[in-house]
Structure formats: C-alpha cells, structure tokens
Write a protein that holds these residues in place. Structure first.
Motif, short mmCIF file in Angstrom:
data_model
loop_
_atom_site.label_atom_id
_atom_site.label_comp_id
_atom_site.label_asym_id
_atom_site.label_seq_id
_atom_site.Cartn_x
_atom_site.Cartn_y
_atom_site.Cartn_z
N ALA A 14 0.85 -1.22 0.17
CA ALA A 14 -0.04 0.17 -0.22
C ALA A 14 0.84 1.36 -0.10
O ALA A 14 0.45 2.33 -0.09
CB ALA A 14 -0.97 -0.07 1.11
N GLY A 15 2.35 1.18 -0.23
CA GLY A 15 3.25 2.41 -0.28
C GLY A 15 3.87 2.48 0.85
O GLY A 15 4.52 3.47 1.04
N ARG A 16 4.13 1.55 2.14
CA ARG A 16 5.08 1.71 3.10
C ARG A 16 4.32 2.98 4.00
O ARG A 16 3.63 3.65 3.74
CB ARG A 16 6.41 1.90 2.71
CG ARG A 16 6.75 0.38 2.15
CD ARG A 16 8.45 0.61 1.80
NE ARG A 16 8.84 -0.55 1.40
CZ ARG A 16 8.57 -1.13 -0.15
NH1 ARG A 16 8.23 -0.15 -0.96
NH2 ARG A 16 9.47 -2.08 -0.34
N ASP A 17 5.08 2.77 5.35
CA ASP A 17 4.93 4.01 6.24
C ASP A 17 3.49 4.26 6.61
O ASP A 17 2.90 5.19 6.77
CB ASP A 17 5.64 5.35 5.89
CG ASP A 17 5.38 6.25 6.80
OD1 ASP A 17 5.34 5.99 8.12
OD2 ASP A 17 5.43 7.55 6.49
N CYS A 18 2.75 2.93 6.54
CA CYS A 18 1.38 2.70 6.81
C CYS A 18 1.04 1.60 7.94
O CYS A 18 1.74 0.61 8.01
CB CYS A 18 0.48 2.97 5.58
SG CYS A 18 0.49 1.73 4.67
N ILE A 19 -0.41 1.33 8.30
CA ILE A 19 -0.81 0.30 8.94
C ILE A 19 -1.76 -0.65 8.22
O ILE A 19 -2.64 0.17 7.58
CB ILE A 19 -1.11 0.80 10.37
CG1 ILE A 19 -0.20 1.74 11.20
CG2 ILE A 19 -1.89 -0.23 11.19
CD1 ILE A 19 -0.78 2.47 12.13
N TRP A 20 -1.59 -1.62 8.20
CA TRP A 20 -2.90 -2.59 7.48
C TRP A 20 -3.30 -3.58 8.68
O TRP A 20 -2.54 -4.03 9.28
CB TRP A 20 -2.24 -3.13 6.36
CG TRP A 20 -3.32 -3.79 5.52
CD1 TRP A 20 -3.86 -5.02 5.48
CD2 TRP A 20 -3.98 -3.21 4.36
NE1 TRP A 20 -4.87 -5.04 4.67
CE2 TRP A 20 -4.94 -4.04 3.85
CE3 TRP A 20 -3.55 -1.75 4.05
CZ2 TRP A 20 -5.73 -3.49 2.81
CZ3 TRP A 20 -4.40 -1.53 2.91
CH2 TRP A 20 -5.36 -2.39 2.26
N PRO A 21 -4.76 -3.66 8.69
CA PRO A 21 -5.61 -3.15 7.92
C PRO A 21 -5.80 -1.65 8.11
O PRO A 21 -5.57 -1.31 9.28
CB PRO A 21 -6.89 -4.11 8.28
CG PRO A 21 -6.37 -5.16 8.97
CD PRO A 21 -5.22 -4.61 9.69
N PRO A 22 -6.43 -1.17 7.18
CA PRO A 22 -6.68 0.36 7.52
C PRO A 22 -7.92 0.49 8.67
O PRO A 22 -8.43 -0.35 9.25
CB PRO A 22 -7.41 0.80 6.01
CG PRO A 22 -7.24 -0.16 4.99
CD PRO A 22 -7.12 -1.61 5.95
N SER A 23 -7.86 1.84 9.16
CA SER A 23 -8.88 2.08 10.21
C SER A 23 -10.16 1.41 9.89
O SER A 23 -10.66 1.95 8.87
CB SER A 23 -8.82 3.55 10.63
OG SER A 23 -9.59 3.74 11.57
N GLY A 24 -10.84 0.84 11.07
CA GLY A 24 -12.32 0.31 10.69
C GLY A 24 -12.54 -0.75 10.15
O GLY A 24 -13.35 -1.46 10.27
#
Length: 408
Positions: free
Chosen positions: A383-393
């Motif tokens: 998803a592009g790095r520097d992020c958290i998965w799963p998305p919020s919600g």
C-alpha cells in the motif's frame, strides 16, 4: 554487570559478604528480604520446637515426683496448667502474627517461663535432693539457645533473664554455702556465655547462607534475563516469545481471550545498511527498538525482535482497534524521531510499515497470529509503506479458527 532485584543488587550482596562485619544486621532492604525468606520456616520451627518442648517439659514430672515430692501438686499445676496452655497459645499467636519481633519475643518468653516456674516452686520445698534439681534449668537454656535458635538479641536477653532467675531462686532456697553459690554462679555464667557465642555463630552462619543463596538466585535470574533478551536491540527475543505465548495460551485455556499482535518492518532498511554500513544500521535499529519498547511497556505489552529489522508487539486481551491506535502512535513517534535516510533522497527519514492482527486464544495458535500479522504487514508494504494495515475500521480479529472449532 549487576543483577538487580527490587531494592537489592548482587553488588550489595558481594559488598556485604566481603565486609567481614560482625554485626548481625543487614542494610534495610536486605534485612527485609532476610526476614521474608526465613519467616515461614522459623515460625514452623517454633511450632515444632514448642510441641517438642511441651512433651519433654511435662515428662519431667517424673523427676518432680522423685525429687520434689512435697511440692508435686504445685509442679503438676505449673507444668500442665500453666506452661503447657501458655506455650500452645504462644505457638498459635506466632502462627497468626508472623512478625519477627512477635515470634522471637514469644519464643524467648517460653524459655523464661519454663525456668521460672519450677525454680520458684523449689524455693519452698524441703527436699534434701533439691540441690540437683537446678540443673534442669540448664537443659531449658540449652534448648532455647541451640535447638530453638533464637535470634541473637533475643537469645542474649532470655539467657540473661533465665540465669538471673536461676541464681536468685537458688540463693533464696538457701541450698548453697556462699562459696558453693559463687562456684555455681560462675558455672552458669560461663555456660551462658558459651551458649550465647553458639547463638551468635548459628545466626551468623544462617545469614551468610542466605546471602550466598540470594546471590545465586539473582545471578540465575540475570542469566535467564540475558537468555531472553536480544543483544542488539534490548527487546525480547524469539525464545522468550515462545515462552510467553506458551504461558498465555495455557491461561487462555481456562478463559479464552483475544490476543493481538503488531508486526512492524523497517522500510528499505537494506538500502540504509548498504549505504552507511552495519554499524550505523545497528544504531538505527536500537533507536527504533527504544521507541517500540517504550510504547509497549507503557501499555502493558511485550516487545520482541522477531528477526532482522522486524519487531513484534504482543498485546494480550487488547481490542484490535486499540492495538491499531498503538501502532499509529509508534509510527508517529518514529517519524518524530526523524532518523535520516539520505539513501532515499534529501530530507528522507526512516519509516516502518505495520501489520495488525488478532486471534482468539486458545482456539488459534501463535503461528496463526504471526501469519495473519505478517500478511497484514506485506499488505501495508504494497500500500506504499509507512502505513498500517488493515486500514482504520477494518476487521482485525481472525474468527475462522473459532468458527471451525464450533462447526466440529
């Protein structure tokens, strides 16, 4: 390296052992630990010794009958009606109020009572054999000092009182000439001094044994802690992850709960290592691990180095959406640290990608949790790095193992 327990370090123990001090007292923290360690055993021994003392003390009614027959009734009352119930009450009190001063005071009082009763009664006897009767006191004094092993201060006090009672009552009984009384007094005083020395060395030996045992346990704990810690990052290692998971899943067998994991991976860390070398790479991992450890410890989580630049935070009983919020806190803290990553371009910094997953323990094993978190982590990479998965919600807990179990 010094191994530390609450208020106590192995260095403190080594200094105490090396000091050669003749004082029978430790610094406050060690003294409290010593009393905690020995309280149950000493209380148990007081009860055992007290029970034995009652039997032996009452058996000497035989000598009362043979030597003090004119005061036998008083001796029966003293031994069976006063001493025996009094010592039983003392043992009950020592078992209920497990404080060193209570226990040692009661034990000392028992010995004083054991001497004072017969020696007081023999003052009023007209028996010609009462001269030899006094030596029963010596048996009580020896029992208190060597068998019961009173703490030295209480042994000194009780010995002083018991010998004083012995000398005063024999003087009042008038069974000695002045010369033989002095000889008898010297005999008892020297005997008391020798018994007091025995009490001192017994307690000193007990205290030194305690120090050696405590140091061994602290060193063992230190080695166990080292075995659980990753040397580079200071986080827990894979071995401790397995141990923690075994304990957690064992508890969950009685009370199932959600266990959540945050798996993070440093973005483009190979490029960082290739550009700056492993020394700088190791320093970078240490800074990141500090951020992760502080965040985990503040939320009662466990932080592990899972492998390479991957780190894992295990959160028993956490709501997965709260775990995602914690992952966001770590991500923001890492960005705020602004660790330069010039290999990616000017003004670029080190970031990480996060995968969050949860399972219901014990229905799903740790391996299922790690696999789910790993899948989420690579989704964050895509998803592009520097992020958290799963998305919020999005749903985080894998209910499949529980549903499968229910279907069976």
């Amino acid at each position: 390296m010094t191994s530390c327990a609450p208020g106590i370090c192995s260095g403190d123990i080594d200094r105490q052992l090396a000091s050669g001090s003749f004082r029978l007292a430790f610094p406050p923290a060690l003294e409290r630990a010593f009393e905690r360690e020995t309280a149950d055993e000493r209380t148990r021994m007081f009860v055992i010794c007290g029970s034995l003392a009652i039997i032996l003390y009452d058996i000497t009614l035989i000598t009362d009958y043979l030597v003090l027959s004119d005061r036998f009734t008083e001796m029966v009352v003293a031994r069976l009606g006063i001493f025996t119930p009094a010592l039983i009450l003392m043992m009950v009190a020592a078992s209920r109020f497990r404080h060193v001063h209570v226990r040692e005071s009661l034990a000392a009082s028992g010995g004083i009572l054991a001497v004072s009763l017969p020696m007081t009664i023999q003052i009023f006897s007209q028996s010609s054999d009462r001269l030899i009767y006094q030596y029963g006191s010596l048996l009580v004094i020896m029992f208190s000092s060597i068998i019961q092993r009173l703490r030295f201060a209480y042994a000194a006090l009780s010995l002083t009182v018991m010998i004083t009672i012995q000398l005063v009552t024999t003087a009042l009984a008038g069974i000695f000439t002045p010369e033989t009384f002095v000889t008898n007094a010297v005999f008892f005083v020297i005997g008391g001094i020798l018994l007091l020395l025995a009490a001192y060395f017994l307690e000193r030996s007990e205290r030194r044994s305690f120090l050696f045992n405590l140091r061994s346990r602290l060193l063992h704990d230190q080695l166990m802690q080292i075995a659980r810690i990753d040397a580079l990052t200071g986080l827990y290692n894979r071995r401790h992850l397995e141990e923690s998971a075994d304990a957690l899943w064992h508890r969950a067998a009685a009370a199932p709960q959600v266990v959540t994991a945050i798996l993070l991976d440093v973005d483009r860390f190979k490029a960082f290592n290739d550009a700056y070398g492993h020394t700088e790479g190791d320093a970078c991992l240490r800074r990141i691990s500090t951020i992760v450890a502080e965040a985990a410890q503040g939320r009662s989580g466990l932080a592990f180095r899972y492998g390479g630049e991957e780190m894992l935070v295990l959160l028993p009983g956490w709501d997965p959406h709260e775990a995602r919020a914690l992952a966001e806190d770590i991500r923001r803290a890492l960005r705020a640290a602004a660790i330069p990553h010039p290999a990616l371009g000017p003004e670029r910094i080190v970031t990480a990608s996060f995968g969050v997953a949860g399972v219901v323990a014990p229905d799903a094993p740790l391996s299922a949790l790690i696999e789910a978190a790993d899948t989420a982590l690579y989704a964050a990479k895509r998803a592009g790095r520097d992020c958290i998965w799963p998305p919020s919600g999005a749903a985080v807990v894998d209910e499949a193992p529980r549903l499968a179990a229910a279907a069976v």
